[in-house]
Scaffold this motif. Structure first.
Motif, mmCIF file in Angstrom:
data_model
loop_
_atom_site.group_PDB
_atom_site.id
_atom_site.type_symbol
_atom_site.label_atom_id
_atom_site.label_comp_id
_atom_site.label_asym_id
_atom_site.label_seq_id
_atom_site.Cartn_x
_atom_site.Cartn_y
_atom_site.Cartn_z
ATOM 1 N N THR A 106 -6.565 -4.804 -5.974
ATOM 2 C CA THR A 106 -6.438 -4.053 -4.713
ATOM 3 C C THR A 106 -7.717 -4.139 -3.888
ATOM 4 O O THR A 106 -7.689 -3.938 -2.677
ATOM 5 C CB THR A 106 -6.128 -2.557 -4.956
ATOM 6 O OG1 THR A 106 -7.213 -1.962 -5.669
ATOM 7 C CG2 THR A 106 -4.834 -2.363 -5.708
ATOM 8 N N SER A 148 -2.127 -7.241 -6.437
ATOM 9 C CA SER A 148 -2.411 -6.063 -5.638
ATOM 10 C C SER A 148 -1.102 -5.384 -5.241
ATOM 11 O O SER A 148 -1.008 -4.157 -5.201
ATOM 12 C CB SER A 148 -3.224 -6.519 -4.432
ATOM 13 O OG SER A 148 -3.238 -5.560 -3.460
ATOM 14 N N TYR A 170 0.717 -3.455 -8.041
ATOM 15 C CA TYR A 170 -0.077 -2.334 -8.519
ATOM 16 C C TYR A 170 0.710 -1.023 -8.613
ATOM 17 O O TYR A 170 0.623 -0.311 -9.609
ATOM 18 C CB TYR A 170 -1.301 -2.180 -7.602
ATOM 19 C CG TYR A 170 -1.980 -0.869 -7.713
ATOM 20 C CD1 TYR A 170 -2.825 -0.608 -8.791
ATOM 21 C CD2 TYR A 170 -1.789 0.128 -6.768
ATOM 22 C CE1 TYR A 170 -3.446 0.608 -8.916
ATOM 23 C CE2 TYR A 170 -2.407 1.347 -6.886
ATOM 24 C CZ TYR A 170 -3.230 1.581 -7.958
ATOM 25 O OH TYR A 170 -3.831 2.796 -8.082
#
Lengths: 254, 133
Positions: A92, B68, B71
């Motif tokens: 992220t 990502s 996630y």
């Protein structure tokens, strides 16, 4: 036929995990759309569903890992285990704005010390209200309110009883779960809508799983900022718990 | 190639966790000292550098972006294996201690946010004074 199906589901655990979680996500976003008209974020519902299911799993099996203790669903443990979780959290960070991070950097470090301090004081205060008077028990329960890892690490180092250790772990678990559930509701009230407050939030709350879940349900863009500070919290807690915080408590209560 | 991005992410993660372990050993802390955080910083800075130099293709970036994006489902899987029963069976004291820590933490977010914003303003004032002289 039943046996063959079970063999596939449990033999391909990670794949089953993807399927189960995917269906849960779909159901949650559908509920979010139909019942709350999107006001309550789908991921918040999904995380809440996950927690409810883990309670059910705990009641059914008496184990400690929620839904994962049901053999058929053990694949979820692979998907949500520490390895893939940390891998995805690091990923992220790819969208992070370096300027925003620099601007929030100092407050992030300050918030780490503040966060450990306030959680510790809250835990010690409640323990005192429940009649604990010795420095070892008070420090261990206070450290548990920091996180459920800091609690037992501190307790083991200063020689707390196993009953007190269990209490401190439970306090930390309550904190992690509450942060996951409450963050999306509290976020508008405390201005948790920009990278700066997310960095502060991560440092104050610290509980990695709580911050990861809470921010994911609030705004996924904030996840890397909060998780970055939260990543340092447990270690700092483990460092301060059995040393500085314990010495302070020993000085206070003798 | 997508695998380049995944491998880059993996190398950053491993390097960060390794540094975190070493720091833990050095400080005598029985925990990984910020390994995930260090890995994130590595990804931000090394990734940014590679991106600027054009060394990271679109396909490679997709290898990082996939993880990502996956996630949130991973976090849901993580939620499903929390010891919720254990948390609730800890009794009223454990629940109250956890709640108090969370309430105080939430309350501190706006306080610290304001604190931090005053500081640069005060620093600007100080730096003005010698200039005025």
């Amino acid at each position: 036929m039943y046996e063959s199906m079970m063999k596939v589901i449990s033999g391909y655990g990670l794949i089953s995990g993807f399927a189960v979680i995917g269906v849960t996500m779909w159901l949650s976003y559908w509920l979010s759309d139909k019942l709350t008209r999107g006001r309550l974020h789908g991921s918040a519902i999904a995380i809440f569903l996950g927690l409810v299911l883990s309670y059910v799993g705990g009641v059914m099996t008496g184990g400690q890992k929620g839904l994962v203790d049901i053999p058929l669903l053990s694949g979820i443990g692979l998907l949500g285990g520490a390895m893939l979780r940390d891998f995805a959290i690091v990923a992220t960070a790819f969208g992070v704005n370096i300027e925003e991070l620099k601007r929030a950097g100092v407050s992030g470090v300050v918030s780490l010390f503040f966060g450990i301090g306030t959680s510790f004081v809250a835990g010690v205060g409640v323990a005192m209200a429940f009649g604990y008077t010795d420095a070892v028990s008070l420090t261990t329960i206070g450290a548990g309110a920091v996180t459920y890892i800091v609690g037992p690490v501190t307790g083991a180092a200063i020689g707390a009883s196993s009953e007190v250790m269990a209490l401190s772990i439970a306090a930390g678990l309550v904190k992690a779960i509450l942060v996951m559930v409450a963050t999306p509701f509290v976020a508008p009230m405390i201005g948790l809508n920009n990278p700066r407050t997310a960095v502060i939030f991560g440092g104050l709350m610290g509980t990695s799983s709580g911050v990861a879940g809470g921010l994911a349900a609030t705004d996924p863009k904030l996840v890397p900022y909060g998780c970055l500070t939260a990543a340092f919290y447990t270690a700092l807690g483990c460092l301060l718990g059995p040393s500085l915080l314990f010495f302070m408590m020993r000085g206070l209560v003798g | 190639m997508i695998i380049y991005g995944v491998a880059f992410l993996a190398l950053c993660t491993l390097a960060g966790l390794f540094i975190g372990e070493l720091l833990g050993k050095l400080l005598g802390v029985p925990a990984n000292v910020g390994g995930v955080g260090i890995a994130m910083l590595l990804l931000i800075f090394v990734g940014g550098y590679l991106h600027k130099r054009g060394l990271m293709g679109d396909k490679s970036e997709q290898g990082v972006e996939f993880w990502s994006a996956i996630y949130i489902p991973i976090v849901v899987a993580m939620a499903a294996q929390q010891n919720v029963l254990g948390a609730l069976s800890g009794g009223p004291m454990a629940i109250l201690a956890g709640v108090a820590a969370v309430v105080l933490g939430f309350a501190m977010v706006p306080v610290l946010d304001r604190l931090g914003q005053k500081k640069p303003a005060a620093a600007a004032d100080k730096s003005l004074n010698p200039a005025q002289r």
